[in-house]
Structure formats: structure tokens, C-alpha cells
Motif scaffolding. Sequence first.
Motif, short mmCIF file in Angstrom:
data_model
loop_
_atom_site.label_atom_id
_atom_site.label_comp_id
_atom_site.label_asym_id
_atom_site.label_seq_id
_atom_site.Cartn_x
_atom_site.Cartn_y
_atom_site.Cartn_z
N LEU A 48 -1.03 -69.18 9.65
CA LEU A 48 -2.19 -68.37 9.31
C LEU A 48 -3.16 -69.24 8.50
N GLY A 49 -4.38 -69.36 8.99
CA GLY A 49 -5.41 -70.10 8.27
C GLY A 49 -6.33 -69.13 7.55
N LEU A 102 -0.30 -64.79 0.88
CA LEU A 102 -0.36 -65.32 2.25
C LEU A 102 0.42 -66.63 2.35
N ASN A 103 0.48 -67.34 1.22
CA ASN A 103 1.37 -68.50 1.11
C ASN A 103 1.23 -69.49 2.27
N THR A 104 -0.01 -69.87 2.54
CA THR A 104 -0.24 -70.84 3.61
C THR A 104 -0.91 -72.09 3.05
N LYS A 105 -0.58 -73.23 3.63
CA LYS A 105 -1.25 -74.48 3.23
C LYS A 105 -2.62 -74.58 3.89
N ARG A 143 0.47 -54.63 0.48
CA ARG A 143 1.31 -54.45 1.67
C ARG A 143 2.09 -55.72 2.00
N LEU A 144 1.44 -56.87 1.77
CA LEU A 144 2.14 -58.13 2.05
C LEU A 144 3.31 -58.34 1.09
N GLN A 145 3.06 -57.94 -0.14
CA GLN A 145 4.05 -58.21 -1.19
C GLN A 145 4.17 -56.98 -2.06
N PRO A 146 4.92 -55.98 -1.61
CA PRO A 146 5.02 -54.74 -2.39
C PRO A 146 5.56 -55.04 -3.79
N PRO A 147 5.15 -54.25 -4.78
CA PRO A 147 5.62 -54.48 -6.15
C PRO A 147 7.14 -54.40 -6.21
N LYS A 148 7.73 -55.24 -7.07
CA LYS A 148 9.20 -55.34 -7.09
C LYS A 148 9.88 -54.22 -7.87
#
Length: 719
Positions: free
Chosen positions: A101-102, A126-129, A481-486
Motif C-alpha cells: 500500500l502506497g 498503515l505501517n508501509t514504507k 478500523r485499522l487498529q481498534p483500541p486495545k
Amino acid sequence: MTEAKKHYRTCNLCEAMCGIEITVENEKISSIKGDAEDSFSRGHICPKAIALKDLYEDPDRIRKPMEKVDGEWRELSWDEAFDKVVARIQSLQAKHGNDALGVYLGNPNVHNTGSLLMSGSVLRALNTKNKFSATSVDQLPHHIVSWKLFGHQLRIPVPDIDNTDHFLIFGANPLASNGSIMSVADVKQRLKDVRKRGKVVVVDPRRTATAELADAHHFVRPGTDVLVLLAMLHVLFAEGLVNTGNVAKHFDQGPMSLADKFTEYSPEKVAPITGMSAAIIRDMVRDFCSAKAPVLYGRLGVSVQEFGTLSQYLIMLFNMLTGRLDSVGGLMFTKPAVDILAQSGRGNMGRFHSRVRGLPEFNGELPVAALAEEITTPGEGQIKGMILIAGNPVLSTPNGEQLDRAFKDLELQVAIDFYINESSRHADFILPPVSPLEREHYDVIFNVLAVRDNARYAKALFPRKADARHDWEILLSLRDRLQPPKGLKEKLSRQLLRSAGPAGLLTFLLRQGPYGGGLNPFKGLSLGKLKRSPHGVDLGALKPALPKGLYHRDRKIHLEAEFFLKDLARVDSKFFDNDGVPEKFLLIGRRDVRSNNSWLHNSHRLVKGKSRCTALINPLDAQALAIADGDMVKVSSRVGSVELAAQLSDEMMTGVISIPHGWGHSLSGTQWQTAEAHAGVSVNDLTDEMHIDELSGNAVLNGVPVTLESMSMNEAVSA
Ligand SMILES: Nc1nc2c(c(=O)[nH]1)N[C@H]1C(S)=C(S)[C@@H](COP(=O)(O)OP(=O)(O)OC[C@H]3O[C@@H](n4cnc5c(=O)[nH]c(N)nc54)[C@H](O)[C@@H]3O)O[C@H]1N2
Ligand SMILES: Nc1nc2c(c(=O)[nH]1)N[C@H]1C(S)=C(S)[C@@H](COP(=O)(O)OP(=O)(O)OC[C@H]3O[C@@H](n4cnc5c(=O)[nH]c(N)nc54)[C@H](O)[C@@H]3O)O[C@H]1N2
Ligand code: SF4
Ligand SMILES: [Mo]
């Protein structure tokens, strides 16, 4: 009829931060004027400010999330849109890896308070380079110079325009751009005031409006500023003009050791290549050194060329060796009310490289010149999907046509934008934020670059409608949504952030900032005070800031000569190890006060009249090729060609052609109704993604070799 209401805010369209007065009657904007009482801009505005009304009212502006189904756009609810977008992102990353994913972040992000303060978490999620932005078609060299020398990529000093008596400008046209890396409203009057105190001198391949206003203008061959600057440093050392003044005690090592680096670059040697005579170069330096408070400033024309980073370093070095850094009237550091430097990374380079060409990241971003190849070259880490956030890289980055083709084949494209532009037309989803007048505004970034410290805050003029979303809300919804709260704690803290919004963050940041009261809510500059000051709060002229203002641990200016001057080998091989100057024409850009990069072209008042997308050519060059004013010409480069009307003017240096960027709206599927008649062509179909400033990876948009031919014999075109 209801009473007319006045609303005061800062125009966010460019860097000038003009204060505006908007009158609203019966829920409609009846006028937008310059705010004469504004603490920073003193009543100045340009024609674009009024386009804020057009933008707000534009029926073509997208107001609902959209999904493309079988080539047709259909509206969907926000929840449905977020769910679908995140599901698609997750399945793409699960299938091909995170880097598939860019992300591309366009220029308006830095003019948007909420995006600036709140985009970090979604980018991390998103954790993409593969992160790209408009930085690498713009100011990347400035960041690298400031990071290396002063220890923070945003610690960029700005010309103290109100106090200088000698303003030497390379490659900037503030009369059209209204200033850049120098936030300055009313620049025309301020330049006139400099002239009253002394001189304005402009070095530019085109005699621009700024050059017309100046006391002197010198043509320079595009892309050769580096040689002029080397020769200027040569003269400084050779004529004993080095005087580091107050800067002397702040260097980590004595700058005199650099003298021999410049011996080879005498004005006489560089003159034939640069088109500037040795006498002019020498006089320029002597004149500068005899002024009381001179400053040398170089901007976009210098940044986006083959030696952009080295050139910006030499500009800084020149200012430092003449004692003009951190000195009244010279290059000064600002002290903004929101200390965003404390909140942002200082800079980093080369921790990873682009997959295909091995270009270095800076601050976690890769050069956008490498974007297309990262999409089209198969292999692990290949980009298969893109998110565009307020950008239009098809029109704004080199070899846009190639990128356009690459975008077509993506598995997923999401655009956060309120227009369908030449890039987002390929999107599967468009998530449209509100327009600028529907949100609050505080200039977080441009106050870092302003010629006077000041602070201004405005609430939204029109509250956002229930079914509309701010950029920051879109970003946070994707992130949630990508990283719901823990756990419950994180859930609550996220809810708190949402309900606080940008205003909540600003309350905190202002209080923590250099004018804030810290823990005492009754003291110092606060958001409440700004709300009660619709014309803003002036925080004074720029003041000397060294050594405290340096971010290196040793509180020294690091000369970093090795890092920058290693690029001299490339300079030598380009200019001296061959048979001189190539025969071709060199292409440069241009800005017009009624354009803003690739957008605002849907505002009729900004595009009406003759098309501005022309090729400016010197009459002597035109004559040699039998080109008359208004003739269609074909301009070609290694990567492509465009056909447009010639406009002859001796404001151009011979051998140089100028075409503005941001045009080329003729592509199908976009929503530029008004622009249709003035579609123009995209100059970035000529700029070359392989032609970069190798020290930084920044794009080369000025000094592009092109050929020029007349099309007047071509019936297809003349018909
Ligand atoms: N040849 C050549 N190319 C150039 C330049 C040049 O001088 N010559 N200049 C370069 C420079 S300096 C720059 S900065 C880049 C700019 O390049 P980009 O940043 O890629 O492009 P913009 O034209 O600014 O595109 C802005 C998009 O953002 C959308 N937008 C506007 N405001 C908002 C908002 O608040 N939120 C969201 N989500 N979207 C918004 C607009 O609708 C538009 O589609 O172009 C570069 N390209
Ligand atoms: N009206 C308007 N205002 C804008 C924008 C806009 O699109 N329209 N864009 C905004 C943005 S994103 C930015 S970054 C700023 C940029 O603001 P500025 O830095 O002022 O940029 P330009 O107006 O493009 O001026 C660059 C100048 O460099 C000259 N030049 C080109 N090549 C060379 C070269 O090789 N050497 C030298 N010495 N000069 C050269 C060009 O002729 C031009 O006059 O403007 C901002 N303001
Ligand atoms: S100069 Fe820039 S900030 Fe000022 S009114 Fe024009 S676009 Fe807005
Ligand atoms: Mo820019």
C-alpha cells in the motif's frame, strides 16, 4: 433579510496567511476582503481568497463518499465507505504485504490544521514504507540542510524581509507565489520598502514580476545556480570578504578550512556556462558585503533542480560566512506560538531505500520520482494500492503520464479529496472532506516560517453538516478500523481526542508553547485569548535565537561540509568533464497569482480570460524556428511531448522555455467543468522521473532539456 455577519480568519490557500474578512448575509457569502486590522497581513489579499467562496459553493465539489462500481460512481454512507475501504486495505496488505500500500500526501495537508495534527496515527497504522509526498517535488533540500546544520528538519531560517536593506533572491517569484519558506503577506509593499532602504536583486532565467520590481535582475541558465553560488563563495574567500560576525562562535569547526573547496570555481570559469558574466558575479558579492543588513534567499527555482540540495547548502553557507544568519535583516529563526518542532521528528535519512532504484528515504518518506516504478516493477514490496490524501501527483510529479498509466492498474485506490482530479479519477473510493470554510483554522506550519511571529485562530465559518466529515475525522475513522483500541483505556482516550478535536490539541500546544502559561490557565497566550482576538495577536519581529535555537546536542552549527561538498564531484562531471553546454532548450516552470498548483481551476473567476498555459519563448529563439506569437508548438523531452500555444516575450532568457505546472485537465473522468475550456497541458508530461537531485532524491522540475518545434505547418493542429 438577516443582519450581515462578519467573520475573520486566515486564508489557508497559500503560505502568505492573509487575514480575510468574510461577510455573510442570509447564510450566503456576500464578500471576501482583506482584513485591514489583521496583525500579520495588514489588509492584503490576492484573487484566490475570493475563490474560497467558489470552492464552498461549487456544485462539482464532492460532498458524499463515493465508490466506483463498474466504472460508475455511486454514493455510500460514511460507515459503509470506511468499512469497505478498510476491508480492502487489509486484504491487500494481507495478500501482498504492508508495503503493497502506497500513500501520497499532497500540499494542502500542510495548510490544514486537523490533518497536520492528526494524520500521524493513521499513517502509523498503515505501517508501509511506501510513503511519498509533495516534499520531494519541492522543499526537501531545505529540510536536509536544516537537519544537518541546525539539528532539526523544520528549523529553517527565513529572510527578515522587514529589516533587510539588500535582498538577493535566487529562483523565487513572490509577486506570483506570495512567498514560500518565507510566509509574508503583502510582499509587494514589503519589497518596495526594502528598496527604500537599499536594494532588491533577482537572479532568474525569466524576468518575472518580482524581477521587474527589483533594482537589478540577472538571467541565469537554468540549473547552473550551483556554479554561480560556488563562484560567489570563491569571491568571498579570494577577496577577503568572509566575516562570520556573530555566527562565528556557533560553528562546530572553523569555516575558513573550506576556502580551498572553492578555489577552482572562479567567476571567470563559470561565466560561460551560467550565462552570468564574471563581473556581475563579483559585483553581486561586493555589493552584498557592503550592505548593512543583506540576506541571500533561494527558493523553489533553486530547490527543484539537479543540484538543489548543494545549492541550498551553499546559500546557507554564504549567509553564514557573511555573518547573516541569526542577525537582524538576515536569515532569522522564528519563535512560533505552537512549537511544532518539539512535536515532530528532527529528521533522518537513508534508514531504508526505495526498492527499485535504491533512493534514500528522508523523514520516513521516499522520493516521489520513484513512485511509478514502485507500482510497475514486479517483485516483493511492489505497490498494488494507493491512498492519495489531498494530492494530484499525476499533474504535479515528474513523468505524470507514466504515473497515470501506473495508477490505472492498481488493485485499489482511495482518495481523500473533494474533487475528482487527474489522479483520483482512478480511485475506487473517494472520501471527501469539508471545504476550508467549514473547519477551524490555525496555521501550525506556516507560522514556523513567518517573517513576524504571530498567532491567529478562527472557528469554522459554517459548521460542518451532520453528513459531512473533516479530514481529521476521516483519518481517525480509518485508523480506528485499522487498529481498534486495545482496551477500555485506549478507547476512552481516543474518544477524548475526537471530542477535543484540533481545538483541544491547540489549547494544549499553545499553553505548552513559548508564549503560553504552562500549568497556569490564566496566564499567557491561550486559545481563549486567540478566540477573543479575531485579527490575531502579533508576537513581534524575529529575534536572534542562537545558540539556544539549535537542536544538536552540542548546541553548535554543524558545517557538514563532507556530506554536501562530496556532491562537487557530480558538479564537475556535469559541467566540466564534457564538451560544454548541450544544444537543447531548457525548460522551467512558472506560477500565476490566479492558480494554486493543480487545483482551484474550477473557479470561473480564476480561469477566465486567455489561457495561461502557454510556452513562453524568447522572440530570438522563436524567430530562428519560425514561430510566431500564438503558434502551436511541440515541446518534447526524453519522456514525452506536449503541444501548446507559444507566447513570445523577451522576459525569457534565450534558450529557455517556461510552461506553468498544474494544467492538463483534459483527461476524462475528472470534474473540472470550468477548466474544460482552459484544460491546458501538463508540463510534468515533460519532466523526467530519472532526472533527480541525487543528493536528496528531489525531483528536477527546472532545467529539463527539451526540444522545440513549430507546428504551424501541421494542418491537424492549425485547423
Ligand atoms: N513542473 C512542476 N511541477 C510542480 C511544481 C513546479 O513548480 N513545477 N511545483 C511542485 C510543488 S511546490 C508542489 S507543493 C506540488 C503540489 O502538488 P500536489 O500536492 O500533488 O497537488 P495539488 O495541486 O496541491 O493538489 C491538491 C489536491 O488536494 C485537494 N485538496 C485541497 N484542499 C484539500 C483539503 O483540505 N483536504 C483534502 N483532503 N484535499 C484537499 C485538491 O482538491 C487537489 O485535488 O506540485 C509540484 N509540482
Ligand atoms: N499563485 C500561486 N501561489 C503559490 C503557488 C501556486 O501554484 N500559485 N504554489 C505555492 C507553492 S506549493 C510553493 S512551493 C510556492 C513556490 O514559490 P516560489 O519559490 O516563489 O516559486 P515560483 O513562483 O515558482 O518561482 C520560482 C522562480 O524560479 C525561477 N527559476 C526556474 N528555474 C530556475 C533556475 O534554474 N535558477 C533560478 N535562479 N531560478 C529559476 C522561475 O523562473 C521562477 O520565477 O508558491 C506557493 N504559492
Ligand atoms: S496570497 Fe495566499 S493567503 Fe493571501 S489571499 Fe492569496 S491565496 Fe490567500
Ligand atoms: Mo510547494
